[in-house]
Motif scaffolding. Sequence first.
Motif, PDB file in Angstrom:
ATOM      1  N   GLU A 171       0.834  -1.209   0.000  1.00 48.57           N
ATOM      2  CA  GLU A 171       0.000   0.000   0.000  1.00 48.57           C
ATOM      3  C   GLU A 171       0.870   1.262   0.000  1.00 48.57           C
ATOM      4  O   GLU A 171       0.588   2.220  -0.726  1.00 48.57           O
ATOM      5  N   VAL A 172       1.948   1.246   0.785  1.00 45.66           N
ATOM      6  CA  VAL A 172       2.862   2.393   0.816  1.00 45.66           C
ATOM      7  C   VAL A 172       3.543   2.555  -0.547  1.00 45.66           C
ATOM      8  O   VAL A 172       3.687   3.679  -1.047  1.00 45.66           O
ATOM      9  N   LEU A 173       3.950   1.452  -1.159  1.00 48.82           N
ATOM     10  CA  LEU A 173       4.557   1.530  -2.490  1.00 48.82           C
ATOM     11  C   LEU A 173       3.563   2.065  -3.517  1.00 48.82           C
ATOM     12  O   LEU A 173       3.918   2.918  -4.349  1.00 48.82           O
ATOM     13  N   ASP A 174       2.323   1.583  -3.471  1.00 49.24           N
ATOM     14  CA  ASP A 174       1.294   2.074  -4.391  1.00 49.24           C
ATOM     15  C   ASP A 174       1.154   3.589  -4.275  1.00 49.24           C
ATOM     16  O   ASP A 174       1.150   4.303  -5.282  1.00 49.24           O
ATOM     17  N   LYS A 175       1.045   4.081  -3.063  1.00 48.65           N
ATOM     18  CA  LYS A 175       0.870   5.525  -2.819  1.00 48.65           C
ATOM     19  C   LYS A 175       2.102   6.306  -3.260  1.00 48.65           C
ATOM     20  O   LYS A 175       1.989   7.371  -3.872  1.00 48.65           O
ATOM     21  N   CYS A 176       3.274   5.789  -2.959  1.00 49.62           N
ATOM     22  CA  CYS A 176       4.532   6.423  -3.333  1.00 49.62           C
ATOM     23  C   CYS A 176       4.585   6.669  -4.840  1.00 49.62           C
ATOM     24  O   CYS A 176       4.825   7.798  -5.296  1.00 49.62           O
ATOM     25  N   PHE A 177       4.360   5.630  -5.624  1.00 48.70           N
ATOM     26  CA  PHE A 177       4.464   5.759  -7.072  1.00 48.70           C
ATOM     27  C   PHE A 177       3.308   6.570  -7.655  1.00 48.70           C
ATOM     28  O   PHE A 177       3.469   7.260  -8.664  1.00 48.70           O
ATOM     29  N   GLU A 178       2.156   6.521  -7.012  1.00 48.51           N
ATOM     30  CA  GLU A 178       1.021   7.345  -7.443  1.00 48.51           C
ATOM     31  C   GLU A 178       1.367   8.834  -7.299  1.00 48.51           C
ATOM     32  O   GLU A 178       1.113   9.632  -8.209  1.00 48.51           O
ATOM     33  N   ILE A 179       1.951   9.209  -6.169  1.00 51.16           N
ATOM     34  CA  ILE A 179       2.330  10.613  -5.935  1.00 51.16           C
ATOM     35  C   ILE A 179       3.400  11.044  -6.926  1.00 51.16           C
ATOM     36  O   ILE A 179       3.320  12.129  -7.514  1.00 51.16           O
ATOM     37  N   MET A 180       4.398  10.204  -7.141  1.00 52.65           N
ATOM     38  CA  MET A 180       5.463  10.568  -8.076  1.00 52.65           C
ATOM     39  C   MET A 180       4.918  10.731  -9.497  1.00 52.65           C
ATOM     40  O   MET A 180       5.344  11.633 -10.226  1.00 52.65           O
ATOM     41  N   THR A 181       3.970   9.887  -9.878  1.00 48.59           N
ATOM     42  CA  THR A 181       3.338  10.011 -11.196  1.00 48.59           C
ATOM     43  C   THR A 181       2.575  11.324 -11.288  1.00 48.59           C
ATOM     44  O   THR A 181       2.672  12.038 -12.296  1.00 48.59           O
ATOM     45  N   GLU A 182       1.851  11.648 -10.238  1.00 51.23           N
ATOM     46  CA  GLU A 182       1.052  12.884 -10.218  1.00 51.23           C
ATOM     47  C   GLU A 182       1.919  14.122 -10.463  1.00 51.23           C
ATOM     48  O   GLU A 182       1.496  15.066 -11.126  1.00 51.23           O
TER      49      GLU A 182
END
Length: 175
Positions: A87-98
């Motif tokens: 879940e932390v990895l999902d959020k991490c990469f989502e923010i970086m993509t944003e």
Amino acid sequence: KDEYNLEFLRFWDETFLAKPKGYLLEFARAYKNEIDLPFTVETTAQTINHDNVRMLVGMGCQSVSIGVETSNEKLRMEILGKRITNEVLDKCFEIMTEYGLRKVANFMFFLPHQTLDDMWNDVYSSARWKIDHPSVRIFYPYVGTALREYCIKHDLIDLDLVRRMENEEAIHDIS
């Protein structure tokens, strides 16, 4: 930067964003004012949040590398001792993509108890996370590491072969 004609920097610090917030903010201001070159960093998934990523982008950061190691959460936590959830990895990469950062995910293949399905899941996870550069290393049980001791204890490596490989004189005699 002028003396050496620098155009891009890489900060070799695997925990770049794990520093105290005040230090990071002061560094960001000084970097932008005095150096102002595009750069890349390495950090951990749990240090990626909107504030930190906005700061990085404002400084001129182009790319962030994250040590995922494996997308198998149980293996990552129990064998590697890396307490980062998927879940932390999902959020991490989502923010970086944003924020438009180039994403690098570092993986290790052939970890103790890692299956071929686990490694394929790393490939699929890279696609799901929209990783720009998946980077794969092959696990090696280095002398003095806990993982080497784990491999020895659980009879996961041919210790005689590994010791012969580590002997530079004997490397030519391995059959």
